[in-house]
Each structure stands twice: as C-alpha cells, then as structure tokens.
Design an enzyme around this catalytic site. Sequence first.
Site, mmCIF file in Angstrom:
data_model
loop_
_atom_site.group_PDB
_atom_site.id
_atom_site.type_symbol
_atom_site.label_atom_id
_atom_site.label_comp_id
_atom_site.label_asym_id
_atom_site.label_seq_id
_atom_site.Cartn_x
_atom_site.Cartn_y
_atom_site.Cartn_z
ATOM 1 N N ASP A 113 45.986 75.691 23.816
ATOM 2 C CA ASP A 113 47.405 75.602 24.168
ATOM 3 C C ASP A 113 48.232 76.124 22.992
ATOM 4 O O ASP A 113 48.077 75.649 21.867
ATOM 5 C CB ASP A 113 47.776 74.144 24.494
ATOM 6 C CG ASP A 113 49.169 74.042 25.083
ATOM 7 O OD1 ASP A 113 50.047 74.865 24.713
ATOM 8 O OD2 ASP A 113 49.390 73.148 25.909
ATOM 9 N N LYS A 153 61.284 85.829 20.820
ATOM 10 C CA LYS A 153 60.352 86.938 20.622
ATOM 11 C C LYS A 153 60.641 87.651 19.290
ATOM 12 O O LYS A 153 59.718 88.083 18.603
ATOM 13 C CB LYS A 153 60.441 87.930 21.789
ATOM 14 C CG LYS A 153 59.921 87.392 23.127
ATOM 15 C CD LYS A 153 58.425 87.121 23.159
ATOM 16 C CE LYS A 153 57.600 88.383 23.131
ATOM 17 N NZ LYS A 153 56.136 88.083 23.264
ATOM 18 N N TYR A 155 65.033 83.845 25.166
ATOM 19 C CA TYR A 155 63.742 84.550 25.211
ATOM 20 C C TYR A 155 63.700 85.643 24.135
ATOM 21 O O TYR A 155 62.747 85.730 23.351
ATOM 22 C CB TYR A 155 63.539 85.153 26.605
ATOM 23 C CG TYR A 155 62.357 86.088 26.710
ATOM 24 C CD1 TYR A 155 61.049 85.615 26.638
ATOM 25 C CD2 TYR A 155 62.557 87.468 26.888
ATOM 26 C CE1 TYR A 155 59.969 86.491 26.731
ATOM 27 C CE2 TYR A 155 61.482 88.343 26.986
ATOM 28 C CZ TYR A 155 60.190 87.850 26.904
ATOM 29 O OH TYR A 155 59.113 88.714 26.992
ATOM 30 N N GLN A 167 49.505 88.901 33.286
ATOM 31 C CA GLN A 167 49.403 90.288 33.762
ATOM 32 C C GLN A 167 48.675 91.183 32.745
ATOM 33 O O GLN A 167 47.674 91.840 33.077
ATOM 34 C CB GLN A 167 50.810 90.850 34.034
ATOM 35 C CG GLN A 167 50.742 92.268 34.555
ATOM 36 C CD GLN A 167 52.091 92.950 34.759
ATOM 37 O OE1 GLN A 167 52.135 94.040 35.309
ATOM 38 N NE2 GLN A 167 53.169 92.348 34.337
HETATM 39 N N1 LIG Z 1 56.055 91.449 31.875
HETATM 40 C C1 LIG Z 1 57.000 92.172 31.308
HETATM 41 O O1 LIG Z 1 57.780 92.852 31.955
HETATM 42 C C2 LIG Z 1 57.106 92.191 29.795
HETATM 43 C C3 LIG Z 1 58.139 92.963 29.229
HETATM 44 C C4 LIG Z 1 58.241 93.017 27.837
HETATM 45 C C5 LIG Z 1 57.364 92.314 27.052
HETATM 46 N N2 LIG Z 1 56.393 91.546 27.623
HETATM 47 C C6 LIG Z 1 55.477 90.815 26.730
HETATM 48 O O2 LIG Z 1 54.147 91.164 27.063
HETATM 49 C C7 LIG Z 1 53.272 90.079 26.834
HETATM 50 C C8 LIG Z 1 52.430 89.841 28.081
HETATM 51 O O3 LIG Z 1 53.287 89.531 29.171
HETATM 52 P P1 LIG Z 1 52.741 89.298 30.650
HETATM 53 O O4 LIG Z 1 53.657 90.053 31.556
HETATM 54 O O5 LIG Z 1 51.292 89.544 30.709
HETATM 55 O O6 LIG Z 1 53.057 87.742 30.797
HETATM 56 P P2 LIG Z 1 52.628 86.716 31.959
HETATM 57 O O7 LIG Z 1 51.980 87.429 33.073
HETATM 58 O O8 LIG Z 1 53.817 85.855 32.202
HETATM 59 O O9 LIG Z 1 51.508 85.846 31.226
HETATM 60 C C9 LIG Z 1 51.814 84.975 30.176
HETATM 61 C C10 LIG Z 1 50.539 84.276 29.795
HETATM 62 O O10 LIG Z 1 50.835 83.399 28.688
HETATM 63 C C11 LIG Z 1 50.182 82.174 28.941
HETATM 64 N N3 LIG Z 1 50.857 81.047 28.307
HETATM 65 C C12 LIG Z 1 52.148 80.686 28.424
HETATM 66 N N4 LIG Z 1 52.382 79.554 27.734
HETATM 67 C C13 LIG Z 1 51.201 79.212 27.163
HETATM 68 C C14 LIG Z 1 50.771 78.136 26.328
HETATM 69 N N5 LIG Z 1 51.607 77.167 25.941
HETATM 70 N N6 LIG Z 1 49.482 78.102 25.921
HETATM 71 C C15 LIG Z 1 48.596 79.055 26.315
HETATM 72 N N7 LIG Z 1 48.932 80.093 27.108
HETATM 73 C C16 LIG Z 1 50.221 80.159 27.527
HETATM 74 C C17 LIG Z 1 50.212 82.018 30.451
HETATM 75 O O11 LIG Z 1 49.236 81.087 30.822
HETATM 76 P P3 LIG Z 1 49.295 80.296 32.231
HETATM 77 O O12 LIG Z 1 48.780 81.287 33.242
HETATM 78 O O13 LIG Z 1 48.408 79.122 32.006
HETATM 79 O O14 LIG Z 1 50.749 79.929 32.424
HETATM 80 C C18 LIG Z 1 49.930 83.445 30.904
HETATM 81 O O15 LIG Z 1 48.531 83.664 30.962
HETATM 82 C C19 LIG Z 1 54.168 88.914 26.393
HETATM 83 O O16 LIG Z 1 54.192 88.876 24.987
HETATM 84 C C20 LIG Z 1 55.550 89.302 26.896
HETATM 85 O O17 LIG Z 1 56.563 88.731 26.107
HETATM 86 C C21 LIG Z 1 56.233 91.471 28.986
#
Ligand SMILES: NC(=O)c1ccc[n+]([C@@H]2O[C@H](COP(=O)([O-])OP(=O)(O)OC[C@H]3O[C@@H](n4cnc5c(N)ncnc54)[C@H](OP(=O)(O)O)[C@@H]3O)[C@@H](O)[C@H]2O)c1
Length: 287
Positions: free
Chosen positions: A35, A128, A124, A11
């Site tokens: 990866d 983090k 989780y 996202q």
């Molecule tokens: N979304 C929320 O509400 C939220 C809230 C607080 C903090 N955050 C933080 O914000 C950041 C961005 O979150 P987001 O919502 O954009 O997350 P997301 O949509 O779940 O995307 C996570 C991304 O990480 C990639 N990924 C996971 N495992 C991987 C691996 N082993 N090697 C390479 N890539 C990998 C995934 O790739 P694939 O597509 O290939 O799986 C995906 O592109 C993260 O640090 C998260 O902890 C998010």
Amino acid sequence: MKILQFGKTGQVATAVQAAAREGVEVIALSRADCDLENPEGIRAAILAADCDLVLNTAAFTHVDPAEARPDEAFAVNATAPGAMAKACAERGLPFVHLSTDAVFDGLTDHAYVETDEAKPINVYGRSKRAGEQAVLAHPKAVVLRISWVFSRYGRSYVSFMLKLAREREVLKVVADQFGTPTDGEALADFLVSTAPRWAAASADDPVFGLFHFANAGETSRFAFAKAAIDRDPQTKARLEPTTQAAFAEPAPRPPRTPLDTSKLQAVFGFTPEPWRVAVERTADRLV
Ligand SMILES: NC(=O)c1ccc[n+]([C@@H]2O[C@H](COP(=O)([O-])OP(=O)(O)OC[C@H]3O[C@@H](n4cnc5c(N)ncnc54)[C@H](OP(=O)(O)O)[C@@H]3O)[C@@H](O)[C@H]2O)c1
C-alpha cells in the site's frame, strides 16, 4: 533484466506487463502487496527485491476526489514516490516515475518544455509536482510527464467515450481543453525497451532526469473523442461540443497543456507517432 513495478491493475501498469518480452521480467506489486500509503512498506519492498530497476505506475489519479482528499493524494503521489527514490538511491538502482501535464497551469502560448515553470492549479497537480521534486533528488531518477493516456487497457478516455457513445443519443464533449494524447501502449514499449539502457547507465548519463512523453500533435478533447468514436460502426451518439465550465467539476482543469517531446527525441532517438494514428488503431482494437 528484472523490473520491480509498483502498480498492477492500473492502465499503464497493465500495458507494461503486456509489453514485457523475452529477457525482461516485470514483477508487479498490487495495492494488496504494497500500500503506497505506507512508506516503510515501500522501502522494505525495494530493499528486498531481486531487480535491476524500479518503475512506479501507481498513483492517486482521481482528479476531482483529490480536492477533498489532499492528504491521501499527497501520500500516494508525493511521499510514496519520494520513499521509492530514496530506497533506490540506497541500493544504487535506477528509478522511473510517471508524472503529468497537470503540473502546468495551461496558460501557455507554446507546447511545454521540461524547463517551463510548473504551476499546478489543482490538488492532483500539486501532489504530482511534489512527487517529481522528491523523485528527482535521486541522481538515477527518470520522470516522464505524460498526458491524456489511452490504450486497450483499464478505463481510459478513449474506452470511456466509446462506451458512452454507444449508450447515449447525444454526447457532450469538452471542446475548450487542449493537449497531447499519449498512447499508453507505446509508452509501455518505450519503458520496457529502454529499461536495460537505464540499468546500465551511470548517474551522469543524460538518460536520467525529467522528460515529456506524448504523441505528436496537439488536439482538443472533442477531436480526441471524435477520432475514436468515428471508428465505431455501432456508435449511436451525436457529438456536441461543450465547455469545461459546463461540467462544474470540483477540480479546475488547465485549459491547454501540450507537451513538447524534443528532449525525449534527442536523448532516446524516439519518434512519437501522430496522435490520430494511435487513437484510431486503439479504437479499432477496442470496438
Ligand atoms: N491516465 C492518464 O490520462 C494520465 C495522464 C497523465 C499522467 N498519468 C500518470 O500516469 C501514471 C499511471 O496512470 P494510470 O492511468 O495507469 O492510472 P490508473 O489506471 O488510475 O491506475 C492507478 C493505479 O495506482 C494504484 N494505487 C492507487 N492508490 C494506491 C495505493 N494507496 N497503494 C497502492 N496502489 C495504489 C491503483 O490500484 P487499485 O487498482 O488497487 O486502485 C491503480 O492500479 C500515474 O502516475 C498518473 O498520474 C496518467
């Protein structure tokens, strides 16, 4: 200005690529490119990159599966960003990393500030938190804690609730969990527009360190979902409040994690928008 970004399809990763503007190029690495379970690959990618800043948007974000897969969660959320920070330090590059309100236990009488003790209550959150600590060893590191991210991109709480509200007659939404939603598109704009400032700053500049980034105002999951669903003329669901406990999910959730953004506002002059305004705009763009 070139940003090397870990994460391409997520996202926030997608929002940052959409926010890139003239003069700022985002080189996004997918899981296939690098990866995050391979720290040597991470180091090699950073050492070889033609870039001015490294940004990590990738993470193991599956809160419930993390309970059964702690090794994977820690590899991606702690070891990998630690390796990124170390390689950035080797090259003198600034490194920007994203963290979460889930580092807190949620038992608070105030909106959390950066100096509040982190006490994660699930795998989780612990992974983090370990990532934050590893990253902040690099003097030119930025950790932005965000929470309840929504945007037009990927699968966010807002897009998921809008979809369910079109499919179901009754939609039960948690009403006893509180926090501060974060507009992922405002975050992406902030990251892209601040990148040149980070790239030009020396290690002792206050632009480095730990910050909270979220919209203004605290809300419940229920009011958050309702604000979006009320914008959709095709919604058919009746919303009913429920409790977190009723879902009986594997990972415990912190009940209240509002983020105080005063430090962000003071250092960057950034004024967060009220969460409802941003949620309604996003819902209008999605429906
Ligand atoms: N979304 C929320 O509400 C939220 C809230 C607080 C903090 N955050 C933080 O914000 C950041 C961005 O979150 P987001 O919502 O954009 O997350 P997301 O949509 O779940 O995307 C996570 C991304 O990480 C990639 N990924 C996971 N495992 C991987 C691996 N082993 N090697 C390479 N890539 C990998 C995934 O790739 P694939 O597509 O290939 O799986 C995906 O592109 C993260 O640090 C998260 O902890 C998010």
